[in-house]
Design a protein around this motif. Structure first.
Motif, PDB file in Angstrom:
ATOM      1  N   ASP A  79       0.836  -1.191   0.000  1.00  0.00           N
ATOM      2  CA  ASP A  79       0.000   0.000   0.000  1.00  0.00           C
ATOM      3  C   ASP A  79       0.874   1.245   0.000  1.00  0.00           C
ATOM      4  OD1 ASP A  79      -2.990   0.697   0.597  1.00  0.00           O
ATOM      5  OD2 ASP A  79      -1.784   2.067   1.800  1.00  0.00           O
ATOM      6  N   GLU A  80       0.440   2.257  -0.786  1.00  0.00           N
ATOM      7  CA  GLU A  80       1.264   3.463  -0.920  1.00  0.00           C
ATOM      8  C   GLU A  80       1.588   4.074   0.436  1.00  0.00           C
ATOM      9  OE1 GLU A  80       2.655   5.110  -3.444  1.00  0.00           O
ATOM     10  OE2 GLU A  80       2.104   3.619  -4.947  1.00  0.00           O
ATOM     11  N   LYS A  81       0.535   4.296   1.243  1.00  0.00           N
ATOM     12  CA  LYS A  81       0.751   5.011   2.507  1.00  0.00           C
ATOM     13  C   LYS A  81       1.112   4.063   3.632  1.00  0.00           C
ATOM     14  CE  LYS A  81      -2.867   8.052   1.453  1.00  0.00           C
ATOM     15  NZ  LYS A  81      -4.269   8.057   1.782  1.00  0.00           N
ATOM     16  N   LYS A  82       0.326   2.993   3.737  1.00  0.00           N
ATOM     17  CA  LYS A  82       0.430   2.209   4.958  1.00  0.00           C
ATOM     18  C   LYS A  82       1.142   0.882   4.779  1.00  0.00           C
ATOM     19  CE  LYS A  82      -4.041   3.346   6.609  1.00  0.00           C
ATOM     20  NZ  LYS A  82      -5.143   2.546   6.944  1.00  0.00           N
TER      21      LYS A  82
END
Lengths: 633, 478
Positions: free
Chosen positions: A159-162
């Motif tokens: 996941d990009e953020k998390k």
């Protein structure tokens, strides 16, 4: 077919499902993958039901010998009795529903086939844990469950953020579990060295014959309990469970509510003959108070959490603590009874939260929700039932199973009863807070989210409905008067038949039930008045003070562990590398080499190549020898 | 003898075959050795305790018997060598070095030397092969390693060479009481406590450096990280196994009188290394160095298990040796795959590869899990048995050894996650080529097979270990 053939089939089905999806899943359409994974689960559940109705006496099934050494052997062998088949029913039954739910929930995910592979393999490992006939099989499944849970918690690793955060949560869960596993492993070795076997029935039989010392029994049981604190998220190893919410919601429902976390409880119930010895008295007390402390601490933290899944996660920890109190009092059937009802309503609540999150376009903060009952009516109704059941609302399943533990507590000690009742009250308060904030009042999210609000498809709502029905009627299993479940478990499970049943007279039973009902209803009214009538909302984190701040910050457990364990180990790691490795050892080795070189340099000076010097040295040598011999004589 | 001839022949022939077919030729050679050793394995009677003799010289003045042969343990090590060599050849197939004559020839020479070590039934012959093996690995590391390799390699060479000399001294010392260097003659020698101490000590120094045990390990992280992939693989998967094997076959049986004195210190060093190297590995940024320390941590446990010297623990140690070889080769291949495509192997500069290269991600993840000993992997069985053995020796030791469960999980998963997980930092990452995929696949397949039926190894080596223990016991009683 006979039980001997059916039980291996129960295990084989999820394994096969996992393997097929793992190898071919990438090329198969999503529908096939999901249907296959779900179908094997439903078939396994059907077979388990069949075995359940056939089973009278406990059955042992030999598969093969894993290791045969001179001093001991480890066997792949199964033990089917009322305890293991009951747990199998829970795991495959709830598991089937969660698989079905996941078909809808995960339908947009790229890693669809991987997800179902892991889920199937998880079920397989859990079944080995439950159905094994010895501690080695239990350990095998135990580790397998740990690894599948690691894979599933970190499922969205890219996941990009998390992505990285999810991975770290998964690692935390795995490492904390491993600490508990080490305890369990030592417990296994203690059992092996004391009894010479790891088979449950042989250990139980040799217990009277060998009568090991009280200290040994204490050692064994405390090690097993340490193992249980890891998997079943008790103090001090509980902080991984809330973080494990990083996994997709069905995973939280399956692993972190209904099955994996019950492994520790299962271990204690399975080993009841060890825990009932006089030497294990101390362990029982430790278990009782750890359970009590966990139950209160987790309930306290759950009061001020604003992530819908975190609230449920802490409530799981709290309920597990409740069950450990029961185990500490030797109330094994009460413990398994609560495990069962908890599996129903906690799976329901988690799946319900999944349906909410699905509707909310992946938003999990309850401050962004509100008034959802209009938009997602089925989810709302089933979630309400789950909330009522876990809060112990009269006549729902949680009411009866909690009541049984409370009855034992009252019989045991008034303080424990009081503390447990308080914990139950807290549970009711935070659950109603969650329910009212999410489903009542005005919608507080963005318009974009609002426009997407929708009820989930049938394959998601159907499991909710089934679980809701079970949450309502589940209490009938062990309803006072019939106590079917207690009789059922005491029938052929090693050791349990010897545990004395608690008989509560009618008047105190009624007092207990009335007290519990009053507490729940008080909590309900209290929560209603503050969150619906006065329209209070959870404030943002930086504005809260005092007790609420402690609760919102999870009592700073993570920070304390960080200072106590993580930081020191990292420091030792760096220091040993810089000081011992690079500065000390390296220089010692180089020093040895250099000293050889220097010796060479020294000796080199003698080699001048001039004869007169050599003659001189020779004369010195002769004189030296002469002196030596003279002195020696 | 064919066993030794095949790799020796290929070592020579690679020098004359044309450049463009070398790598295919090499694969054929690797396969030939493996197939031949498989036929030996099939022909091996598992119930026998007799050594299958391959070669023997007549009597001569220096007492060099030249005896070669194998028992269950020997054939086990031969299989390990040939499997690993083939995997190394496979993983190098699409690298430039695979077309290099010197490189391929040295690899085969290495294989021959290793096989020689494992089938030597004569002390002098063992020493000779032991020393020969140093030459090809040194040449490989020197010619194909990283640019700043010289200092590390010199250290490695001198360090291990000193150890070997100590072993030679021990061998000569014990030979002075025996008729010949043949193992049965050497084993029959009864040593005084003091002599036994020095003989044992000489062997121990050689083996402790090669394994390496704490505190003799300072050459290892640097050499591992400066050597080319094949060199690191050879060092970790095979060369250090020579030392562990040597402990089982030579060190203890030849000077059993000194076992009591050495047992506790060696266990302490081994277990200390498990924790020490495990903790250091946690904060390493260079992946190769990280796995180098992990290797020290893992082999410390094996050495401690061996020195308990009873059947269960030697069996467990052998299983774990096989496991460690496979896992080490796999992990170093994974590091190399990353380094070749990214130009770096520093954890801070990596991330998000998993999304771009799913095949590689799967294999690397599976290997990482095998490295932390999950069920269905050979490490699960090996680690379980070894920790159990150490626990039976002393519960404190067992508990400390058990921390490898926790530390291993921390550093291995950290290495995997920091490099593979998270958001991709790059746009493309070429997934595994076919040869890399097959190499990984073979590794994983063997790991799982041993993890599910470890009994086949136990049956293979069991009678030989019994035999070994029996002779060693009767000797130490006399």
């Amino acid at each position: 077919m006979k039980i001997e053939q059916l039980v291996p089939l129960i295990l084989l089905l999820p394994l096969l499902g996992g393997l097929i999806n793992g190898v071919l899943g990438k090329k198969l359409p999503k529908k096939v993958v999901g249907s296959l994974a779900t179908a094997v689960m439903f078939i396994a559940f059907g077979i388990a039901l069949n075995v359940f109705f056939q089973l009278h006496d406990s059955v042992r099934i030999d598969l093969f010998t894993i290791i045969r050494l001179d001093s001991f052997s480890l066997n792949a062998r199964f033990l089917v009795d009322d305890l293991s088949i009951w747990m199998t029913l829970i795991v495959t039954g709830i598991g089937s529903l969660i698989h079905l739910f996941s078909m809808g929930y995960m339908s947009h995910d790229e890693g669809y086939y991987k997800f179902f592979t892991y889920l199937n393999l998880f079920i397989f490992a859990m079944l080995i844990l439950i159905l094994g006939s010895n501690y080695f099989m239990l350990f095998f499944g135990w580790e397998g469950v740990g690894i599948c849970s690691y894979l599933l918690i970190g499922f969205h690793y890219s996941d990009e953020k998390k992505g990285l955060l999810n991975s770290i949560a998964a690692r935390k869960a795995f490492v904390m579990n491993r600490i508990g596993d080490l305890g369990l492993l030592i417990g296994l070795f203690l059992i092996l060295s004391t009894f010479g076997t790891l088979e449950y029935n042989e250990v139980a039989a040799k217990l009277t014959e060998l009568s090991p010392s009280n200290w040994m029994l204490f050692g064994i049981t405390i090690c097993l309990f340490i193992g249980a604190t890891g998997k079943s998220a008790q103090i001090p190893l509980f902080t991984w469970l809330p973080d494990a919410m990083a996994g997709p919601t069905p995973v939280s429902a399956l692993i972190h509510a209904a099955t994996m976390v019950t492994a520790g409880i299962f271990l204690v119930v399975r080993s009841n003959f060890l825990f009932e010895t006089p030497g294990a008295q101390l362990t029982q007390d430790i278990m009782l108070y750890i359970g009590l402390a966990t139950s209160l601490v987790a309930a306290f933290i759950a009061m001020r959490q604003n992530d819908i899944k975190k609230v449920l996660a802490y409530s799981t920890v709290s309920q597990l603590g409740f069950i450990f109190v029961a185990l500490g009092m030797g109330a094994y059937t009460a413990a398994i009874f609560h495990v069962t009802t908890h599996a129903f309503f906690k799976a329901l609540l988690f799946l319900g939260s999944g349906s909410v999150i699905h509707a909310m376009s992946d938003e999990q903060d309850i401050r962004q929700m509100g008034g959802l009952k209009k938009f997602i009516p089925i989810t709302h109704l089933t979630f309400l039932i789950g909330t009522l059941a876990i809060s112990g609302f009269p006549l729902l399943s949680g009411f009866f199973s909690k009541d049984e533990i409370l009855a034992h507590a009252l019989h045991h000690n008034a303080f424990i009863y009081g503390a447990l009742a308080f914990s139950a009250l807290l549970t009711a308060i935070y659950m109603f807070r969650l329910y009212f904030v999410v489903f009542h009042g005005e919608f507080r999210g963005s318009d974009h989210v609002k426009s997407h609000l929708h009820e989930s498809p049938l394959n998601m709502t159907f499991p909710l409905i089934v679980l809701a029905v079970l949450s309502v009627v589940g209490g009938a299993l062990n309803i006072p008067g019939s106590h079917w479940f207690s009789h059922f478990l005491n029938h052929n499970v090693t050791g349990l038949d010897k545990v004395a049943e608690l008989h509560v007279d009618n008047s105190s039973l009624i007092t207990l039930m009335v007290t519990a009902s009053v507490l729940t209803i008080v909590a309900l009214i209290g929560a209603y008045s503050s969150y619906v009538m006065k329209k209070q909302l959870p404030v943002s984190d930086d504005k809260i003070t005092g007790w609420a701040k402690l609760s919102a910050n999870k009592l700073y457990f993570d920070e304390i562990y960080d200072v106590l364990f993580v930081k020191p180990i990292e420091l030792i790691s760096k220091l040993s590398h810089q000081l011992i490795e690079v500065l000390f050892l390296n220089n010692v080795v180089l020093g040895v080499a250099k000293s050889i070189g220097r010796t060479g340099d020294l000796v080199k000076k003698i080699q001048t190549g001039r004869t007169e010097w050599y003659l001189l040295w020779m004369v010195f040598g002769i004189i030296g020898l002469v002196v030596y011999y003279l002195v020696k004589i | 003898m064919i066993l030794l001839l095949i790799p020796s022949l290929f070592a020579l022939l690679t020098l004359v075959v044309p450049r463009n077919v070398i790598r295919v030729f090499a694969l054929v050679g690797g396969l030939a050795s493996l197939i031949y050793s498989c036929t030996l394995l099939c022909g091996f009677n598992q119930d026998t305790t007799q050594v299958v003799t391959l070669f023997q010289l007549g009597q001569n003045s220096i007492g060099f018997s030249g005896k070669m042969g194998y028992d269950g343990i020997g054939i086990f090590m031969v299989m390990l060598t040939n499997v690993i060599t083939l995997i190394i050849l496979l993983s190098n197939y699409n690298r430039e070095v695979s077309q290099n004559k010197l490189f391929t020839s040295m690899l085969f020479l290495m294989q021959a030397a290793l096989l020689g070590v494992f089938i030597s039934m004569d002390g002098l012959l063992f020493y000779i092969f032991w020393e020969i093996s140093l030459i090809p690995i040194f040449i490989i590391a020197l010619s194909f390693g990283e640019s700043d390799r010289k200092a590390a390699l010199t250290k490695f060479f001198i360090y291990t060479f000193v150890g070997s000399l100590a072993m030679l001294a021990s061998l000569i010392a014990i030979k002075s009481y025996a008729n010949s260097f043949a193992i049965e003659d050497l084993m029959a020698v009864e040593l005084s406590a003091k002599t036994a101490f020095w003989v044992f000590g000489g062997f121990f120094l050689a083996f402790a450096i090669k394994i390496p045990l704490f505190p003799f390990h300072t050459w290892q992280p640097n050499t591992y990280s400066k050597a080319p992939m094949a060199g690191t693989m050879l060092l970790s998967a095979l060369m250090l196994k020579m030392a562990l094997y040597g402990m089982i076959r030579w060190m203890v049986p030849l000077a059993p009188e000194a076992l009591n004195e050495f047992q506790f210190p060696i266990i302490v060093l081994g277990i200390f290394g498990v924790v020490y190297a495990g903790i250091i590995a946690i904060k390493q940024a260079d992946m190769k160095r990280l796995f180098a320390f992990a290797s020290i941590s893992h082999v410390g446990l094996i050495a401690a298990g061996i020195i308990l010297f009873d059947k269960d623990n030697i069996t467990a140690a052998l299983i774990q040796m096989f496991n460690h070889s496979l896992v080490a080769v796999g992990l170093f291949l994974a590091v190399d795959v990353i380094e070749r495509r990214m130009g770096t192997r520093t954890l801070g500069e990596l991330g998000g590869i998993a999304k771009l290269a799913p095949k590689f991600a799967f294999m690397f993840a599976a290997l990482s899990l095998a490295s932390v000993s999950v069920p269905f992997s050979s490490g699960f069985i090996g680690e379980f048995l070894l920790i159990k053995g150490l626990y039976s020796y002393s519960w404190v030791i067992g508990l400390i050894a058990g921390t490898t469960l926790v530390f291993g999980a921390v550093y291995t998963l950290r290495a995997y996650q920091l490099s593979m997980n998270g958001a991709p930092k790059i746009t493309s990452f070429e997934d595994l080529s076919w040869n890399e995929w097959i190499a990984f696949f073979i590794i994983m397949a063997i790991i799982v097979v041993i993890g599910v039926c470890p009994q086949m190894i136990i049956d293979l080596v069991g009678p030989s270990i019994d035999q070994l223990l029996e002779t060693y016991k009767t000797n130490s009683i006399i």
